[in-house]
Design an enzyme around this catalytic site. Sequence first.
Site, PDB file in Angstrom:
ATOM      1  N   ASP A   1       0.821  -1.223   0.000  1.00 26.30           N
ATOM      2  CA  ASP A   1       0.000   0.000   0.000  1.00 26.30           C
ATOM      3  C   ASP A   1       0.856   1.274   0.000  1.00 26.30           C
ATOM      4  O   ASP A   1       0.662   2.169   0.843  1.00 26.30           O
ATOM      5  CB  ASP A   1      -0.917   0.026   1.248  1.00 26.30           C
ATOM      6  CG  ASP A   1      -1.665  -1.281   1.472  1.00 26.30           C
ATOM      7  OD1 ASP A   1      -2.114  -1.880   0.481  1.00 26.30           O
ATOM      8  OD2 ASP A   1      -1.790  -1.696   2.639  1.00 26.30           O
TER       9      ASP A   1
ATOM     10  N   GLU B   1     -11.408  -0.286  -3.125  1.00 19.59           N
ATOM     11  CA  GLU B   1     -10.570   0.281  -2.065  1.00 19.59           C
ATOM     12  C   GLU B   1      -9.408   1.036  -2.703  1.00 19.59           C
ATOM     13  O   GLU B   1      -9.343   1.182  -3.923  1.00 19.59           O
ATOM     14  CB  GLU B   1     -10.048  -0.828  -1.129  1.00 19.59           C
ATOM     15  CG  GLU B   1      -9.157  -1.845  -1.810  1.00 19.59           C
ATOM     16  CD  GLU B   1      -8.768  -3.014  -0.903  1.00 19.59           C
ATOM     17  OE1 GLU B   1      -9.169  -3.075   0.265  1.00 19.59           O
ATOM     18  OE2 GLU B   1      -8.044  -3.910  -1.401  1.00 19.59           O
TER      19      GLU B   1
HETATM   20  O1  FUB Z   1      -3.010  -3.639   3.623  1.00 17.68           O
HETATM   21  C1  FUB Z   1      -4.289  -3.915   4.129  1.00 17.68           C
HETATM   22  C2  FUB Z   1      -5.319  -3.651   3.094  1.00 17.68           C
HETATM   23  O2  FUB Z   1      -5.087  -4.446   1.933  1.00 17.68           O
HETATM   24  C3  FUB Z   1      -5.354  -2.246   2.557  1.00 17.68           C
HETATM   25  O3  FUB Z   1      -5.896  -1.314   3.441  1.00 17.68           O
HETATM   26  C4  FUB Z   1      -6.101  -2.472   1.304  1.00 17.68           C
HETATM   27  O4  FUB Z   1      -6.094  -1.402   0.421  1.00 17.68           O
HETATM   28  C5  FUB Z   1      -5.432  -3.708   0.765  1.00 17.68           C
HETATM   29  O5  FUB Z   1      -4.249  -3.397   0.084  1.00 17.68           O
END
Ligand code: FUB
Length: 325
Positions: free
Chosen positions: A19, A229
């Site tokens: 991320d 997301e």
């Molecule tokens: O790293 C945890 C979660 O996985 C993130 O918040 C999401 O975007 C995904 O990458």
Amino acid sequence: MSGASSHLKPLVTHIYTADPSAHVFNNRVYIYPSHDRETDIEDNDNGDQYDMVDYHVFSMDTIGSEVTDHGVVLKQEDIPWVSKQLWAPDAAYNNGKYYLYFPARDKEGVFRIGVAVGDKPEGPFVPDPEPIPESYSIDPACLVDDDGQAYLYFGGLWGGQLQCWQTGEYKAEAYTDMEPKGTVPAIRPRVAKLSDDMRSFVGGIQEAAIVDDKGELIIADDHDRRFFEAAWVHKYNGKYYFSYSTGDTHYLCYAIGDSPLGPFTYAGRILEPVEGWTTHHSIAEVHGKWYLFHHDTSLSGKNHLRCVKVRELVYDAEGKLHLAD
Ligand code: FUB
């Protein structure tokens, strides 16, 4: 690191990172990633396997130069409201301070967004004792616009709980079966203006519209284009580029708008699926060139142990984004 295949190599190999939110501060590149760690938690749609407890900051002179690990800059045990899962962070600079935004579950298991403040881009960061009031879900991304107004984009489906907030109240039972289906509009990412001190929302939380070329909202069944997301917004030639992950179809897509609040018109894919379930990124201009920072699982072969990479991006004459290599 140089050459046509440089994007194949992870930027960091001594720990697992994911991320990546990249920014240039003081002429240096800073990366604010999640810090993945080994656990024996089975993979599930709730994301329980992503059980992170601290953040590191990385920096480098420019793309391809040596990466410095600034060590742990914030840890779970120092954040009073957090119970677990320090997920994807972002950072911003405004009015002489650096702000680290991060999602985590509160003591009731509800994802909220916290803010921690520092004097330097590499931290350390001191967390506010409570999450940002009214905040929920995951994956904060901050844009400080040219006029100094800052915006926080956020939200993520399933484990990120955005589907639990469709009524404005948290519905704990609303996991995968509560994502809308059919031709109704998909759940939209959230955006809020930040106060001058960067630590609260002003004017409420809005839903940011992602629309097709006819101006219609992307529908729930359109999993190739609907927001899941990993919101990120950057500005290029006066336009706002909203990029995001489609989650279960594993694309990084983007949409373009004239306002930081949207609507954003779907413009295409930035990255095809990579190794691993999640895909998450940032886009930043570094010394006159544009780059996509993202992650995959090539270092471990495991969904929850990811590694950060970088690839050059170019714009065509119409402002569309393309990978350079
Ligand atoms: O790293 C945890 C979660 O996985 C993130 O918040 C999401 O975007 C995904 O990458």
